[in-house]
Write an enzyme that holds these catalytic residues in place. Structure first.
Site, PDB file in Angstrom:
ATOM      1  CB  ALA A  64      -1.070   0.214   1.038  1.00  0.00           C
ATOM      2  N   GLY A 109       0.981  -5.225   1.081  1.00  0.00           N
ATOM      3  CA  GLY A 109      -0.112  -5.635   0.025  1.00  0.00           C
ATOM      4  C   GLY A 109       0.092  -6.287  -1.333  1.00  0.00           C
ATOM      5  CD  GLU A 112      -1.909  -8.175   2.906  1.00  0.00           C
ATOM      6  OE1 GLU A 112      -1.520  -6.857   2.588  1.00  0.00           O
ATOM      7  OE2 GLU A 112      -2.443  -8.351   3.971  1.00  0.00           O
ATOM      8  CD  GLU A 132       1.818  -5.565   5.736  1.00  0.00           C
ATOM      9  OE1 GLU A 132       2.688  -6.259   6.197  1.00  0.00           O
ATOM     10  OE2 GLU A 132       1.173  -5.636   4.747  1.00  0.00           O
TER      11      GLU A 132
HETATM   12  N1  COA Z   1       4.562   3.310  -0.389  1.00  0.00           N
HETATM   13  C1  COA Z   1       4.750   4.699  -0.892  1.00  0.00           C
HETATM   14  N2  COA Z   1       5.927   4.871  -1.823  1.00  0.00           N
HETATM   15  C2  COA Z   1       6.833   3.648  -1.704  1.00  0.00           C
HETATM   16  C3  COA Z   1       6.631   2.666  -1.305  1.00  0.00           C
HETATM   17  C4  COA Z   1       5.380   2.310  -0.596  1.00  0.00           C
HETATM   18  N3  COA Z   1       4.936   1.320  -0.096  1.00  0.00           N
HETATM   19  N4  COA Z   1       7.668   1.674  -1.526  1.00  0.00           N
HETATM   20  C5  COA Z   1       8.478   2.129  -2.169  1.00  0.00           C
HETATM   21  N5  COA Z   1       7.897   3.579  -2.438  1.00  0.00           N
HETATM   22  C6  COA Z   1       8.530   4.801  -3.272  1.00  0.00           C
HETATM   23  C7  COA Z   1       9.712   5.434  -2.311  1.00  0.00           C
HETATM   24  O1  COA Z   1       9.040   6.574  -1.423  1.00  0.00           O
HETATM   25  C8  COA Z   1      10.403   6.236  -3.278  1.00  0.00           C
HETATM   26  O2  COA Z   1       9.983   7.308  -3.942  1.00  0.00           O
HETATM   27  P1  COA Z   1      10.523   8.681  -4.376  1.00  0.00           P
HETATM   28  O3  COA Z   1      11.877   8.444  -5.072  1.00  0.00           O
HETATM   29  O4  COA Z   1       9.617   9.480  -4.827  1.00  0.00           O
HETATM   30  O5  COA Z   1      11.199   9.021  -2.945  1.00  0.00           O
HETATM   31  C9  COA Z   1      10.430   5.081  -4.886  1.00  0.00           C
HETATM   32  O6  COA Z   1       9.286   4.328  -4.421  1.00  0.00           O
HETATM   33  C10 COA Z   1      11.521   4.168  -4.618  1.00  0.00           C
HETATM   34  O7  COA Z   1      11.830   3.456  -3.255  1.00  0.00           O
HETATM   35  P2  COA Z   1      13.036   3.386  -2.485  1.00  0.00           P
HETATM   36  O8  COA Z   1      12.607   3.168  -1.165  1.00  0.00           O
HETATM   37  O9  COA Z   1      13.743   4.655  -2.818  1.00  0.00           O
HETATM   38  O10 COA Z   1      13.735   2.206  -3.174  1.00  0.00           O
HETATM   39  P3  COA Z   1      14.955   1.371  -2.571  1.00  0.00           P
HETATM   40  O11 COA Z   1      15.639   0.309  -3.699  1.00  0.00           O
HETATM   41  O12 COA Z   1      15.731   2.009  -1.696  1.00  0.00           O
HETATM   42  O13 COA Z   1      13.891   0.573  -1.438  1.00  0.00           O
HETATM   43  C11 COA Z   1      12.066  -0.996  -0.646  1.00  0.00           C
HETATM   44  C12 COA Z   1      12.890  -0.471  -1.749  1.00  0.00           C
HETATM   45  C13 COA Z   1      10.984  -2.028  -1.164  1.00  0.00           C
HETATM   46  C14 COA Z   1      12.993  -1.647   0.274  1.00  0.00           C
HETATM   47  C15 COA Z   1      11.526   0.203   0.160  1.00  0.00           C
HETATM   48  O14 COA Z   1      10.975   1.176  -0.894  1.00  0.00           O
HETATM   49  C16 COA Z   1      10.548   0.023   0.906  1.00  0.00           C
HETATM   50  O15 COA Z   1      11.011  -0.657   1.989  1.00  0.00           O
HETATM   51  N6  COA Z   1       9.229   0.250   0.812  1.00  0.00           N
HETATM   52  C17 COA Z   1       8.102  -0.030   1.658  1.00  0.00           C
HETATM   53  C18 COA Z   1       7.690  -1.319   1.690  1.00  0.00           C
HETATM   54  C19 COA Z   1       6.636  -1.614   2.670  1.00  0.00           C
HETATM   55  O16 COA Z   1       6.763  -1.357   3.770  1.00  0.00           O
HETATM   56  N7  COA Z   1       5.382  -1.953   2.356  1.00  0.00           N
HETATM   57  C20 COA Z   1       4.132  -2.326   3.265  1.00  0.00           C
HETATM   58  C21 COA Z   1       3.454  -0.805   3.282  1.00  0.00           C
HETATM   59  S1  COA Z   1       1.735  -1.297   4.242  1.00  0.00           S
END
Ligand code: COA
Length: 252
Positions: A64, A109, A112, A132
């Site tokens: 999400a 998500g 999921e 989460e």
């Molecule tokens: N929601 C909103 N934006 C997200 C996102 C999410 N779940 N996951 C990634 N993004 C966005 C980042 O904010 C970033 O945007 P920006 O460039 O405008 O700042 C872009 O996607 C790239 O992500 P980034 O974190 O810079 O990439 P990374 O390779 O360093 O890390 C992840 C990748 C997947 C490890 C990291 O993005 C992450 O932990 N995301 C969240 C995962 C999560 O907790 N999901 C459950 C949500 S309930």
């Protein structure tokens, strides 16, 4: 730019979450477009298999949209949970098999959504996780219910309580996916699997999926009764007669 792209060829309906600059994170608009695409795709004449994937090389879906979630009130967050549940139910109850084609991160998500598909084909770069709890919540699109059914008691607890990411080889070992393929050939391999399913009797497949889903929703006795009812229904169709005749012809 449309957040979800769909295209259909030879009975295969591809649904691609298209927000690669945000790792295909699902904000409300993307999730609503996804629900619409699954509903329309599964209702479209001639569609035999649904394939769900993410745009770009990094992510299937990173969950999400955290930024959007952060500003929701209780009613807004409930509506988002309902929409996620509706989308996963649409995938799960589609009359065609749904294949998750996991090309990278399948987190929150995203994981999921994959759990709601009948089969999961992943690239060797895929990572699965339900992080989460690290955001002070819990999986809300069915993860706490579907994960245990797929990987068992202990592994489900390990994933949900630690939020750790599970790399592709371990995901295969645990049964989070059925097969791993090199990233470059993921879509080709997914299409091959989908074509194999598309060539089968759609009525038999739909009944088999109904019975398989009942295994986790109904008490055993009821599930066994449903299986018999479905078998008898299928048995009376001309498609069944033709399939058996083909088998017997080859041996005459
Ligand atoms: N929601 C909103 N934006 C997200 C996102 C999410 N779940 N996951 C990634 N993004 C966005 C980042 O904010 C970033 O945007 P920006 O460039 O405008 O700042 C872009 O996607 C790239 O992500 P980034 O974190 O810079 O990439 P990374 O390779 O360093 O890390 C992840 C990748 C997947 C490890 C990291 O993005 C992450 O932990 N995301 C969240 C995962 C999560 O907790 N999901 C459950 C949500 S309930």
């Amino acid at each position: 730019m449309e957040p979800v792209h769909t295209w259909t060829e030879d009975g295969l309906c591809w649904i691609e979450i298209h927000r690669p600059e945000k790792l295909n994170a699902l904000d409300r608009a993307t999730l609503a477009a996804l629900a619409r695409a699954v509903r329309e795709g599964s209702a479209r004449e001639g569609v035999r298999v649904l394939l769900l994937t993410g745009a770009g090389e990094q992510a299937f879906a990173a969950g999400a949209d955290i930024a959007e979630m952060a500003v929701q009130d209780a009613a807004g967050i409930r509506a988002l949970m309902d929409l996620g549940k509706e989308t996963t139910r649409l995938l799960e109850s589609a009359p065609q098999p749904a294949i998750a084609v996991v090309n990278g991160y399948a987190l929150g998500g995203g994981c999921e959504l994959a759990l709601a598909c009948d089969l999961v084909l992943a690239s060797d770069r895929a990572q699965f996780g339900l992080p989460e709890v690290d955001l002070g919540v819990l999986p809300g699109w069915g993860g706490t219910q579907r994960l245990e059914r797929r990987v068992g008691y202990g592994r489900a607890r390990q994933m949900v309580l630690t939020g750790r990411r599970i790399p592709a080889p371990l995901a295969l070992e645990w049964g989070l996916c059925e097969a791993l393929v090199p990233a470059e050939s993921l879509r080709d391999e997914a299409a091959k699997l989908a074509r194999e399913l598309a060539a089968k009797d759609p009525g038999a497949l739909a009944a088999a999926m109904r019975a398989l889903h009942a295994a986790s929703a109904l008490p055993l006795e009821e599930g066994l009764r449903l299986e018999t009812e479905l078998f008898v229904e299928l048995f009376q169709r001309p498609e069944r007669e033709a399939a058996v005749e083909r088998f017997l012809q080859k041996r005459r």
